[in-house]
Design a protein around this motif. Structure first.
Motif, mmCIF file in Angstrom:
data_model
loop_
_atom_site.group_PDB
_atom_site.id
_atom_site.type_symbol
_atom_site.label_atom_id
_atom_site.label_comp_id
_atom_site.label_asym_id
_atom_site.label_seq_id
_atom_site.Cartn_x
_atom_site.Cartn_y
_atom_site.Cartn_z
ATOM 1 N N SER A 282 0.812 -1.217 0.000
ATOM 2 C CA SER A 282 0.000 0.000 0.000
ATOM 3 C C SER A 282 0.843 1.264 0.000
ATOM 4 O O SER A 282 0.465 2.278 0.576
ATOM 5 C CB SER A 282 -0.932 0.004 1.220
ATOM 6 N N ALA A 283 1.993 1.198 -0.607
ATOM 7 C CA ALA A 283 2.864 2.373 -0.659
ATOM 8 C C ALA A 283 3.287 2.627 -2.104
ATOM 9 O O ALA A 283 3.231 1.736 -2.949
ATOM 10 C CB ALA A 283 4.093 2.160 0.227
ATOM 11 N N THR A 284 3.701 3.835 -2.381
ATOM 12 C CA THR A 284 4.184 4.178 -3.711
ATOM 13 C C THR A 284 5.486 3.446 -3.993
ATOM 14 O O THR A 284 6.383 3.428 -3.140
ATOM 15 C CB THR A 284 4.429 5.705 -3.803
ATOM 16 N N PRO A 285 5.607 2.809 -5.139
ATOM 17 C CA PRO A 285 6.859 2.105 -5.466
ATOM 18 C C PRO A 285 8.048 3.055 -5.453
ATOM 19 O O PRO A 285 7.945 4.213 -5.865
ATOM 20 C CB PRO A 285 6.602 1.566 -6.888
ATOM 21 N N VAL A 286 9.160 2.554 -4.970
ATOM 22 C CA VAL A 286 10.405 3.318 -4.971
ATOM 23 C C VAL A 286 11.307 2.697 -6.036
ATOM 24 O O VAL A 286 11.679 1.529 -5.934
ATOM 25 C CB VAL A 286 11.095 3.286 -3.595
ATOM 26 N N ILE A 287 11.646 3.493 -7.055
ATOM 27 C CA ILE A 287 12.373 2.965 -8.206
ATOM 28 C C ILE A 287 13.592 3.829 -8.487
ATOM 29 O O ILE A 287 13.524 5.056 -8.445
ATOM 30 C CB ILE A 287 11.480 2.941 -9.469
ATOM 31 N N SER A 288 14.710 3.185 -8.752
ATOM 32 C CA SER A 288 15.905 3.907 -9.201
ATOM 33 C C SER A 288 16.480 3.182 -10.414
ATOM 34 O O SER A 288 16.328 1.963 -10.559
ATOM 35 C CB SER A 288 16.946 4.003 -8.086
ATOM 36 N N TYR A 289 17.134 3.958 -11.277
ATOM 37 C CA TYR A 289 17.664 3.403 -12.517
ATOM 38 C C TYR A 289 19.138 3.760 -12.694
ATOM 39 O O TYR A 289 19.598 4.824 -12.268
ATOM 40 C CB TYR A 289 16.903 3.964 -13.736
ATOM 41 N N LEU A 290 19.855 2.847 -13.336
ATOM 42 C CA LEU A 290 21.178 3.149 -13.862
ATOM 43 C C LEU A 290 21.011 3.218 -15.375
ATOM 44 O O LEU A 290 20.499 2.285 -15.993
ATOM 45 C CB LEU A 290 22.182 2.053 -13.504
ATOM 46 N N ARG A 291 21.426 4.348 -15.961
ATOM 47 C CA ARG A 291 21.211 4.572 -17.392
ATOM 48 C C ARG A 291 22.537 4.802 -18.117
ATOM 49 O O ARG A 291 23.493 5.307 -17.531
ATOM 50 C CB ARG A 291 20.287 5.778 -17.606
ATOM 51 N N GLU A 292 22.531 4.462 -19.400
ATOM 52 C CA GLU A 292 23.748 4.597 -20.199
ATOM 53 C C GLU A 292 24.209 6.044 -20.325
ATOM 54 O O GLU A 292 25.399 6.302 -20.472
ATOM 55 C CB GLU A 292 23.530 4.015 -21.596
ATOM 56 N N ASP A 293 23.290 6.982 -20.300
ATOM 57 C CA ASP A 293 23.655 8.395 -20.458
ATOM 58 C C ASP A 293 24.063 9.057 -19.146
ATOM 59 O O ASP A 293 24.332 10.257 -19.103
ATOM 60 C CB ASP A 293 22.488 9.174 -21.081
ATOM 61 N N GLN A 294 24.092 8.270 -18.085
ATOM 62 C CA GLN A 294 24.458 8.814 -16.780
ATOM 63 C C GLN A 294 25.919 9.258 -16.780
ATOM 64 O O GLN A 294 26.790 8.575 -17.320
ATOM 65 C CB GLN A 294 24.238 7.729 -15.721
ATOM 66 N N ASN A 295 26.191 10.388 -16.199
ATOM 67 C CA ASN A 295 27.563 10.882 -16.094
ATOM 68 C C ASN A 295 28.285 10.138 -14.971
ATOM 69 O O ASN A 295 27.937 10.272 -13.802
ATOM 70 C CB ASN A 295 27.571 12.386 -15.819
ATOM 71 N N VAL A 296 29.269 9.350 -15.333
ATOM 72 C CA VAL A 296 29.995 8.535 -14.357
ATOM 73 C C VAL A 296 31.352 9.167 -14.094
ATOM 74 O O VAL A 296 32.158 9.346 -15.009
ATOM 75 C CB VAL A 296 30.172 7.093 -14.881
ATOM 76 N N THR A 297 31.602 9.516 -12.847
ATOM 77 C CA THR A 297 32.884 10.103 -12.469
ATOM 78 C C THR A 297 33.751 9.129 -11.682
ATOM 79 O O THR A 297 34.916 9.388 -11.439
ATOM 80 C CB THR A 297 32.662 11.367 -11.623
ATOM 81 N N SER A 298 33.160 7.995 -11.281
ATOM 82 C CA SER A 298 33.906 6.965 -10.561
ATOM 83 C C SER A 298 33.265 5.610 -10.840
ATOM 84 O O SER A 298 32.037 5.497 -10.935
ATOM 85 C CB SER A 298 33.901 7.235 -9.051
ATOM 86 N N ILE A 299 34.088 4.592 -10.976
ATOM 87 C CA ILE A 299 33.595 3.234 -11.224
ATOM 88 C C ILE A 299 32.693 2.772 -10.088
ATOM 89 O O ILE A 299 31.798 1.947 -10.281
ATOM 90 C CB ILE A 299 34.786 2.262 -11.400
ATOM 91 N N THR A 300 32.892 3.323 -8.902
ATOM 92 C CA THR A 300 32.077 2.916 -7.754
ATOM 93 C C THR A 300 30.602 3.290 -7.930
ATOM 94 O O THR A 300 29.747 2.779 -7.217
ATOM 95 C CB THR A 300 32.605 3.547 -6.459
ATOM 96 N N GLN A 301 30.295 4.176 -8.878
ATOM 97 C CA GLN A 301 28.902 4.556 -9.131
ATOM 98 C C GLN A 301 28.153 3.486 -9.930
ATOM 99 O O GLN A 301 26.921 3.531 -10.005
ATOM 100 C CB GLN A 301 28.859 5.868 -9.940
ATOM 101 N N VAL A 302 28.880 2.564 -10.531
ATOM 102 C CA VAL A 302 28.279 1.589 -11.442
ATOM 103 C C VAL A 302 28.270 0.213 -10.782
ATOM 104 O O VAL A 302 29.325 -0.373 -10.558
ATOM 105 C CB VAL A 302 29.058 1.522 -12.769
ATOM 106 N N PRO A 303 27.089 -0.320 -10.467
ATOM 107 C CA PRO A 303 27.034 -1.638 -9.828
ATOM 108 C C PRO A 303 27.406 -2.749 -10.809
ATOM 109 O O PRO A 303 27.076 -2.692 -11.997
ATOM 110 C CB PRO A 303 25.569 -1.762 -9.398
ATOM 111 N N ARG A 304 28.092 -3.734 -10.301
ATOM 112 C CA ARG A 304 28.413 -4.913 -11.102
ATOM 113 C C ARG A 304 27.193 -5.823 -11.167
ATOM 114 O O ARG A 304 26.324 -5.776 -10.301
ATOM 115 C CB ARG A 304 29.603 -5.662 -10.502
ATOM 116 N N ASP A 305 27.141 -6.672 -12.203
ATOM 117 C CA ASP A 305 26.001 -7.579 -12.308
ATOM 118 C C ASP A 305 26.175 -8.754 -11.352
ATOM 119 O O ASP A 305 27.155 -8.825 -10.602
ATOM 120 C CB ASP A 305 25.785 -8.032 -13.760
#
Length: 285
Positions: free
Chosen positions: A90-113
């Protein structure tokens, strides 16, 4: 279908498939080359938590996931690589995305599969020195492959092309033996094949890979009797071709194939470290 519509359709398909006593769903979707991998868990009001893989998800879920990825390709925010979803009754879904156009300044921002692999989308536009230095050494070659593949019209420095030519040779041999490179390699045009083989030789020399350089020259000599580009290169570098055809020289072919296959991961590691130690010579913006 618009992106927000695809998002709603995916959530609807999930709600319809969850067990009657579900309390919260934690889901991660990882998209890669026309496929996706879901992982997560479902907590229940009665009973223990379920792993997402234990659920019998209907076809509608897969259709909705692919529709989300497809819709993201044309969205202003850019293509989706990963989706993290927290869904409660009964709550609003909480969603986050990692996108190809995201500005990455550190590898730590990108989760491994789930297999520990790192997406390489951040190297499509450039080879930033800071990001190259953060990679695991064996991953550096894949960053270069991503950059070169994504920029066919760009003037790519020779040292990068040489490294990729070596990788192509080693990978072919690892997949199907030396025959795979010399008989079935990607270079159907003779001039292109000679150019690629020359790049392997010069690249190995530049990297100080003496053992692999010797193995490549020996392979050229072995295959020259039946492979015109190898014969032409032997003439150019004054290398004496073998008196036997490769089909009559199994012992030498197998020896060279084993040697190259044994060096695969070691070469990736050595070359990655070399690039990271001399990163400004290879980086591009």
């Amino acid at each position: 279908m618009k992106f927000d519509e695809a998002e709603m359709a995916l959530i609807k398909s999930l709600r319809a498939a969850l067990p009657w006593n579900w309390a919260e769903l934690r889901l991660k979707l990882e998209f890669d080359d026309g496929s996706f991998s879901p992982s997560g868990s479902v907590s229940r009001m009665l009973g223990s938590a379920l792993d997402f893989s234990d659920l019998n998800m209907p076809a509608e879920f897969s259709h909705a996931a692919f529709a989300l990825r497809k819709a993201s390709l044309n969205s202003q925010a850019g293509p989706v690589l990963n989706m993290d979803l927290a869904l409660k009754r009964s709550a609003t879904p909480v969603i986050s995305y990692l996108r190809e156009d995201q500005n990455v300044t550190s590898i730590t921002q990108v989760p491994r599969d789930i297999h520990g692999r790192l997406p390489m989308f951040m190297f499509k536009r450039a080879l930033p020195a800071s990001l190259l230095k953060e990679l695991r050494p064996q991953e550096v070659i894949y960053a270069i492959q991503t950059y070169v593949s994504a920029n066919p019209e760009k003037q790519i420095q020779n040292r990068l092309r040489e490294i990729l030519a070596i990788r192509e040779w080693v990978a072919c041999v690892c997949r199907g033996g030396s025959d795979s490179y010399f008989f079935d390699g990607p270079h159907r045009d003779e001039a292109e094949a000679v150019k690629a083989m020359n790049a392997v030789r010069s690249g190995l020399e530049s990297l100080g890979e003496g053992d692999l350089a010797l193995a490549f020259d020996q392979s050229l000599a072995v295959y020259a009797p039946e492979v015109p580009p190898a014969l032409q290169l032997c003439k150019e570098i004054k290398l004496t071709p073998s008196s036997k055809k490769p089909s009559d020289n199994d012992e030498e072919v197998n020896r060279l194939t084993r040697l190259i296959q044994e060096q695969d991961l070691l070469w990736l590691e050595r070359t990655g470290k070399h690039i990271q130690e001399n990163v400004l010579e290879y980086a591009s913006t």
